[in-house]
Scaffold this motif. Structure first.
Motif, PDB file in Angstrom:
ATOM      1  N   LEU A 376       0.522  -0.791   0.001  1.00  0.00           N
ATOM      2  CA  LEU A 376      -0.239   0.088   0.173  1.00  0.00           C
ATOM      3  C   LEU A 376       0.646   1.549  -0.153  1.00  0.00           C
ATOM      4  O   LEU A 376       2.039   0.843   0.695  1.00  0.00           O
ATOM      5  CB  LEU A 376      -0.857  -0.251   1.131  1.00  0.00           C
ATOM      6  CG  LEU A 376      -2.206  -1.217   1.272  1.00  0.00           C
ATOM      7  CD1 LEU A 376      -2.773  -1.273   2.736  1.00  0.00           C
ATOM      8  CD2 LEU A 376      -2.990  -1.191   0.144  1.00  0.00           C
ATOM      9  N   GLU A 377       0.605   1.943  -1.259  1.00  0.00           N
ATOM     10  CA  GLU A 377       1.224   3.569  -1.111  1.00  0.00           C
ATOM     11  C   GLU A 377      -0.121   4.361   0.097  1.00  0.00           C
ATOM     12  O   GLU A 377      -0.908   4.969  -0.492  1.00  0.00           O
ATOM     13  CB  GLU A 377       1.156   3.634  -2.675  1.00  0.00           C
ATOM     14  CG  GLU A 377       2.520   2.378  -3.202  1.00  0.00           C
ATOM     15  CD  GLU A 377       2.768   3.494  -4.354  1.00  0.00           C
ATOM     16  OE1 GLU A 377       2.800   4.205  -4.950  1.00  0.00           O
ATOM     17  OE2 GLU A 377       3.970   2.784  -4.788  1.00  0.00           O
ATOM     18  N   VAL A 378       0.744   4.879   0.393  1.00  0.00           N
ATOM     19  CA  VAL A 378       0.419   6.087   1.502  1.00  0.00           C
ATOM     20  C   VAL A 378       1.034   7.162   1.471  1.00  0.00           C
ATOM     21  O   VAL A 378       2.200   7.364   1.586  1.00  0.00           O
ATOM     22  CB  VAL A 378      -0.115   5.289   2.841  1.00  0.00           C
ATOM     23  CG1 VAL A 378      -0.582   6.458   3.411  1.00  0.00           C
ATOM     24  CG2 VAL A 378      -0.322   4.256   2.928  1.00  0.00           C
ATOM     25  N   THR A 379       1.027   8.762   1.372  1.00  0.00           N
ATOM     26  CA  THR A 379       1.832   9.757   0.860  1.00  0.00           C
ATOM     27  C   THR A 379       1.854  10.041   2.350  1.00  0.00           C
ATOM     28  O   THR A 379       1.127   9.754   3.451  1.00  0.00           O
ATOM     29  CB  THR A 379       0.668  11.027   0.862  1.00  0.00           C
ATOM     30  OG1 THR A 379      -0.849  11.330   0.914  1.00  0.00           O
ATOM     31  CG2 THR A 379       0.501  10.467  -0.794  1.00  0.00           C
ATOM     32  N   GLU A 380       3.118  10.859   2.771  1.00  0.00           N
ATOM     33  CA  GLU A 380       2.829  11.900   4.583  1.00  0.00           C
ATOM     34  C   GLU A 380       1.509  12.218   4.729  1.00  0.00           C
ATOM     35  O   GLU A 380       1.079  12.762   5.209  1.00  0.00           O
ATOM     36  CB  GLU A 380       4.510  12.682   3.764  1.00  0.00           C
ATOM     37  CG  GLU A 380       5.869  12.386   3.262  1.00  0.00           C
ATOM     38  CD  GLU A 380       6.981  13.065   3.367  1.00  0.00           C
ATOM     39  OE1 GLU A 380       7.097  13.290   4.278  1.00  0.00           O
ATOM     40  OE2 GLU A 380       6.693  13.679   1.904  1.00  0.00           O
ATOM     41  N   THR A 381       1.159  13.222   3.544  1.00  0.00           N
ATOM     42  CA  THR A 381       0.040  13.869   4.309  1.00  0.00           C
ATOM     43  C   THR A 381      -1.267  13.567   4.400  1.00  0.00           C
ATOM     44  O   THR A 381      -1.508  13.752   5.742  1.00  0.00           O
ATOM     45  CB  THR A 381      -0.516  14.651   2.768  1.00  0.00           C
ATOM     46  OG1 THR A 381       0.367  15.599   2.508  1.00  0.00           O
ATOM     47  CG2 THR A 381      -1.776  15.126   3.373  1.00  0.00           C
ATOM     48  N   ALA A 382      -1.726  12.190   3.814  1.00  0.00           N
ATOM     49  CA  ALA A 382      -2.470  10.996   4.498  1.00  0.00           C
ATOM     50  C   ALA A 382      -1.675  11.197   6.451  1.00  0.00           C
ATOM     51  O   ALA A 382      -3.011  10.978   7.491  1.00  0.00           O
ATOM     52  CB  ALA A 382      -2.291   9.892   3.859  1.00  0.00           C
ATOM     53  N   MET A 383      -0.538  10.091   6.212  1.00  0.00           N
ATOM     54  CA  MET A 383      -0.180   9.900   7.619  1.00  0.00           C
ATOM     55  C   MET A 383       0.242  11.151   8.885  1.00  0.00           C
ATOM     56  O   MET A 383      -0.594  10.956  10.224  1.00  0.00           O
ATOM     57  CB  MET A 383       0.941   9.974   7.173  1.00  0.00           C
ATOM     58  CG  MET A 383       1.517   7.991   6.322  1.00  0.00           C
ATOM     59  SD  MET A 383       2.981   7.503   6.953  1.00  0.00           S
ATOM     60  CE  MET A 383       3.293   6.660   5.720  1.00  0.00           C
ATOM     61  N   MET A 384      -0.018  11.918   8.607  1.00  0.00           N
ATOM     62  CA  MET A 384      -0.207  13.765   9.331  1.00  0.00           C
ATOM     63  C   MET A 384      -1.228  13.981   9.349  1.00  0.00           C
ATOM     64  O   MET A 384      -1.412  14.752  10.341  1.00  0.00           O
ATOM     65  CB  MET A 384       0.616  14.777   8.699  1.00  0.00           C
ATOM     66  CG  MET A 384       2.416  14.088   8.936  1.00  0.00           C
ATOM     67  SD  MET A 384       2.820  13.264   9.987  1.00  0.00           S
ATOM     68  CE  MET A 384       2.567  14.712  11.482  1.00  0.00           C
ATOM     69  N   GLN A 385      -2.578  14.045   8.952  1.00  0.00           N
ATOM     70  CA  GLN A 385      -4.157  14.260   9.634  1.00  0.00           C
ATOM     71  C   GLN A 385      -4.049  13.821  10.682  1.00  0.00           C
ATOM     72  O   GLN A 385      -4.342  15.222  11.908  1.00  0.00           O
ATOM     73  CB  GLN A 385      -4.798  13.612   8.400  1.00  0.00           C
ATOM     74  CG  GLN A 385      -5.089  14.264   7.031  1.00  0.00           C
ATOM     75  CD  GLN A 385      -5.855  13.984   5.813  1.00  0.00           C
ATOM     76  OE1 GLN A 385      -7.498  12.492   6.531  1.00  0.00           O
ATOM     77  NE2 GLN A 385      -5.949  14.048   4.843  1.00  0.00           N
ATOM     78  N   ASP A 386      -3.869  12.426  11.733  1.00  0.00           N
ATOM     79  CA  ASP A 386      -3.460  12.512  12.473  1.00  0.00           C
ATOM     80  C   ASP A 386      -2.743  11.414  13.385  1.00  0.00           C
ATOM     81  O   ASP A 386      -3.300   9.752  13.005  1.00  0.00           O
ATOM     82  CB  ASP A 386      -5.487  11.836  12.955  1.00  0.00           C
ATOM     83  CG  ASP A 386      -5.605  11.533  14.305  1.00  0.00           C
ATOM     84  OD1 ASP A 386      -4.410  11.359  15.030  1.00  0.00           O
ATOM     85  OD2 ASP A 386      -6.912  11.104  14.818  1.00  0.00           O
ATOM     86  N   ARG A 387      -1.545  11.812  13.526  1.00  0.00           N
ATOM     87  CA  ARG A 387      -0.952  10.859  13.782  1.00  0.00           C
ATOM     88  C   ARG A 387      -1.333   9.854  14.686  1.00  0.00           C
ATOM     89  O   ARG A 387      -0.495   8.767  14.238  1.00  0.00           O
ATOM     90  CB  ARG A 387       0.473  11.780  14.324  1.00  0.00           C
ATOM     91  CG  ARG A 387       1.294  12.558  13.707  1.00  0.00           C
ATOM     92  CD  ARG A 387       2.531  13.510  13.586  1.00  0.00           C
ATOM     93  NE  ARG A 387       3.486  12.762  14.303  1.00  0.00           N
ATOM     94  CZ  ARG A 387       4.518  13.665  14.393  1.00  0.00           C
ATOM     95  NH1 ARG A 387       5.090  14.302  14.367  1.00  0.00           N
ATOM     96  NH2 ARG A 387       5.506  12.706  14.623  1.00  0.00           N
ATOM     97  N   GLU A 388      -1.145  10.458  15.974  1.00  0.00           N
ATOM     98  CA  GLU A 388      -1.905   8.903  16.472  1.00  0.00           C
ATOM     99  C   GLU A 388      -2.801   7.236  16.061  1.00  0.00           C
ATOM    100  O   GLU A 388      -2.498   6.739  16.212  1.00  0.00           O
ATOM    101  CB  GLU A 388      -2.220   9.097  17.848  1.00  0.00           C
ATOM    102  CG  GLU A 388      -1.736   9.643  18.637  1.00  0.00           C
ATOM    103  CD  GLU A 388      -1.733  10.357  19.977  1.00  0.00           C
ATOM    104  OE1 GLU A 388      -3.997   9.838  20.037  1.00  0.00           O
ATOM    105  OE2 GLU A 388      -1.594  11.307  20.878  1.00  0.00           O
ATOM    106  N   ARG A 389      -3.427   7.830  15.333  1.00  0.00           N
ATOM    107  CA  ARG A 389      -4.655   7.057  14.261  1.00  0.00           C
ATOM    108  C   ARG A 389      -3.705   6.199  13.477  1.00  0.00           C
ATOM    109  O   ARG A 389      -4.154   4.883  12.977  1.00  0.00           O
ATOM    110  CB  ARG A 389      -5.784   7.200  14.307  1.00  0.00           C
ATOM    111  CG  ARG A 389      -6.940   6.520  12.945  1.00  0.00           C
ATOM    112  CD  ARG A 389      -8.177   7.470  12.924  1.00  0.00           C
ATOM    113  NE  ARG A 389      -8.312   6.586  12.092  1.00  0.00           N
ATOM    114  CZ  ARG A 389      -9.342   5.688  11.981  1.00  0.00           C
ATOM    115  NH1 ARG A 389      -9.217   4.563  12.592  1.00  0.00           N
ATOM    116  NH2 ARG A 389      -9.783   4.844  11.224  1.00  0.00           N
ATOM    117  N   ALA A 390      -2.647   6.948  12.543  1.00  0.00           N
ATOM    118  CA  ALA A 390      -2.268   6.416  11.106  1.00  0.00           C
ATOM    119  C   ALA A 390      -0.938   5.757  11.990  1.00  0.00           C
ATOM    120  O   ALA A 390      -0.935   5.151  11.473  1.00  0.00           O
ATOM    121  CB  ALA A 390      -1.559   7.951  10.852  1.00  0.00           C
ATOM    122  N   ALA A 391      -0.385   6.223  13.291  1.00  0.00           N
ATOM    123  CA  ALA A 391       0.665   5.082  13.220  1.00  0.00           C
ATOM    124  C   ALA A 391      -0.105   3.537  13.867  1.00  0.00           C
ATOM    125  O   ALA A 391       0.157   2.394  13.785  1.00  0.00           O
ATOM    126  CB  ALA A 391       1.610   5.232  15.381  1.00  0.00           C
TER     127      ALA A 391
END
Length: 515
Positions: A376-391
């Motif tokens: 799965l290719e995920v952008t930095e922008t997607a990860m940074m919307q909600d760092r805890e949830r993304a992690a």
């Protein structure tokens, strides 16, 4: 605690107050007359008594009027607050802002002094709101409003004209530097992450600007034109701004057409997947294929992904389209060589959806592919919307055995601390760096730095957009692991891809030439 913004006195109480003021004034006047003159009142002529009573009635009417008009003033303030002020932020509401734009347009048409209408919108605010919850969304809006007030000159009119949209009236004399520089600083300030009560929230903004009186004086037309400029800025990338130009109207018409056609295209089955091979530079073998969506309209032919993907994200159509892409790619992976994986781009809207992990599990279960064959290719922008949830999502994907690549690395969020917090297996070097490697030594240095960073983190690198042999040679020299691009193979339907064995022989020869 009582809300101080509500009326202090209700309608019934108001009437009682007016009546009491009138009757009380009349009775008080009679008592004063009786107290002052005693029994002599009875001896006064009828004309004098009539004049005294008339004066007392006038006094009572005056007292009642004072009470009434005080209530009118209070009610008028209440109505203004209810209809003209945004309750959440305390900024002007849309109706009031339209009025302020009209006033500014009239004033600038007389004086000739420019006034700029700046339209600021949070990208994908609806999806952010759905992901973090409405109470957190409200908190975010309040913080943005506070930051706007703190970073704009005193006296500048600020309004909230949409759920995640703000408007600013910026007189030319209020800006101490060129407007473009002031807007860029404002965007940078507003895009700094916000500390909510539960997590640190990042946002992206798009900004459109119109200048009065040059771009018009009608407030509704000015707001439409500022929004057209905003949409143009959004299509150009993250954190961009644009000044209105006449041709943007035609662009908006096409955008509207695409928006109206997306749902029909999904139902008709207009979409298909093309696959672009990814090559290991050390062996020359094809190790995977990236799934890329294509839209073939029955009447208008091929529509480029860069034209419809952003609109699909804004309208929410990316959710069903993205699910179709993931499921189709997983099914197609069964037709690829056993040692090849399929890479799927994940939209920020998809990634932050509450059922994203369930969607991935279901797609893998229904297709029957092994987890290591999906990337799965995920952008930095997607990860940074909600760092805890993304992690948490990335940890779960890693536990499932699915590889994650950070897409467009180096073009998004600038704080690299997230690399330590997040679980991923690859950094994907953006094509913008690759395309400039032959002419710009700085781009080559950036690529080498990314490769070095990936090795320090224990992850692999892949470069996209490789179109020349020189670029491939430079990437190999920099230590890049995997590449993809027109030089190695264009995206094609799966049925048109070369047989795996023949493809490997061709690429082994090409890589040998690179040596």
């Amino acid at each position: 605690m009582r809300d101080t913004k509500t009326p202090i006195r209700g309608p019934v109480f108001r009437l009682l107050t007016i009546a009491a003021a009138g009757i009380g004034s009349f009775v008080l006047g009679l008592w004063g007359l009786r107290y002052g003159m005693g029994d002599q009142v009875a001896g006064l002529p009828a004309e004098a008594i009539g004049a005294i009573i008339a004066s007392l009635c006038a006094l009572a009417a005056a007292s009642s009027s004072l009470s009434f008009f005080a209530g009118v003033d209070e009610s008028a303030n209440y109505i203004f607050r209810e209809t003209q002020v945004d309750k959440l932020t305390g900024l002007l509401g849309r109706t009031a802002m339209v009025g302020k734009v009209a006033e500014a347009a009239i004033a600038t048409s007389r004086s000739g002094t420019p006034v700029f209408l700046v339209d600021i919108d949070i990208d994908r605010f609806k999806q952010i709101n759905d992901a973090i919850g409405y109470s957190q969304g409200d908190e975010l809006i309040k913080l943005i409003a506070e930051r706007l007030r703190a970073n704009l000159p005193d006296g500048v009119e600020i309004g909230r004209i949409g759920a995640g949209e703000f408007a600013v009236l910026l007189p030319d004399e209020a800006v101490k530097e060129p407007v473009d520089r002031a807007v860029e600083k404002l965007i940078e300030t507003l895009m700094t992450p916000y500390q909510l009560s539960s997590h640190l929230q990042s946002i992206n903004l798009s900004v459109g600007i119109v200048a009065m009186p040059m771009d018009g004086t009608d407030p509704i037309l000015l707001l439409r034109r500022s929004n057209l400029a905003l949409q143009h800025a959004r299509a150009s990338g993250i954190g961009n701004w644009a000044v209105f130009e006449p041709h943007m109207g035609r662009v908006a018409d096409k955008r509207q057409w695409i928006e109206s056609e997306l749902h029909a295209a999904y139902k008709r089955g207009d979409f298909e997947l093309h696959y672009q091979p990814q090559h290991d530079l050390s062996t020359g073998r094809v190790v995977g294929y990236e799934a890329l969506i294509r839209w073939h309209h029955p009447d208008h032919g091929t529509i480029a992904p860069m034209e419809f993907i952003p609109i699909a994200e804004e309208t929410g159509m990316i959710v069903p389209i993205g699910e179709w892409v993931l499921r189709r790619a997983c099914n197609d992976a069964r037709l690829l060589p056993a040692d090849c994986f399929v890479a799927v781009n994940i939209s920020p809207v998809q990634f932050m959806a509450k059922d994203f992990l369930s969607l991935v599990r279901n797609a893998m279960r229904d297709s029957g592919i092994a987890p290591h064959r999906l990337e799965l290719e995920v952008t930095e922008t997607a990860m940074m919307q909600d760092r805890e949830r993304a992690a948490a999502i990335l940890r779960e994907l890693s536990d499932m055995g699915i590889s994650v690549a950070v897409d467009d690395f180096g073009t998004g969020y600038s704080n690299l601390s997230y690399l330590i917090d997040f679980s991923f297996q690859k950094l994907k070097i953006d094509r913008s760096f690759v395309s400039r490697m032959e002419q710009d030594s700085s781009s080559g240095a950036v690529v080498s730095t990314i490769v070095g960073l990936s090795r320090a983190l224990g992850v692999h690198t892949i470069a996209e957009g490789v179109e020349t042999e020189t670029q491939a040679t430079l990437l190999r020299a920099a230590g890049c692991d995997v590449v993809q691009g027109f030089f190695f193979g264009k995206p094609k339907p799966l049925a048109l891809q070369q047989p795996a064995a023949a493809s490997m022989v061709v690429e082994e020869r090409r890589v040998a030439n690179l040596h």
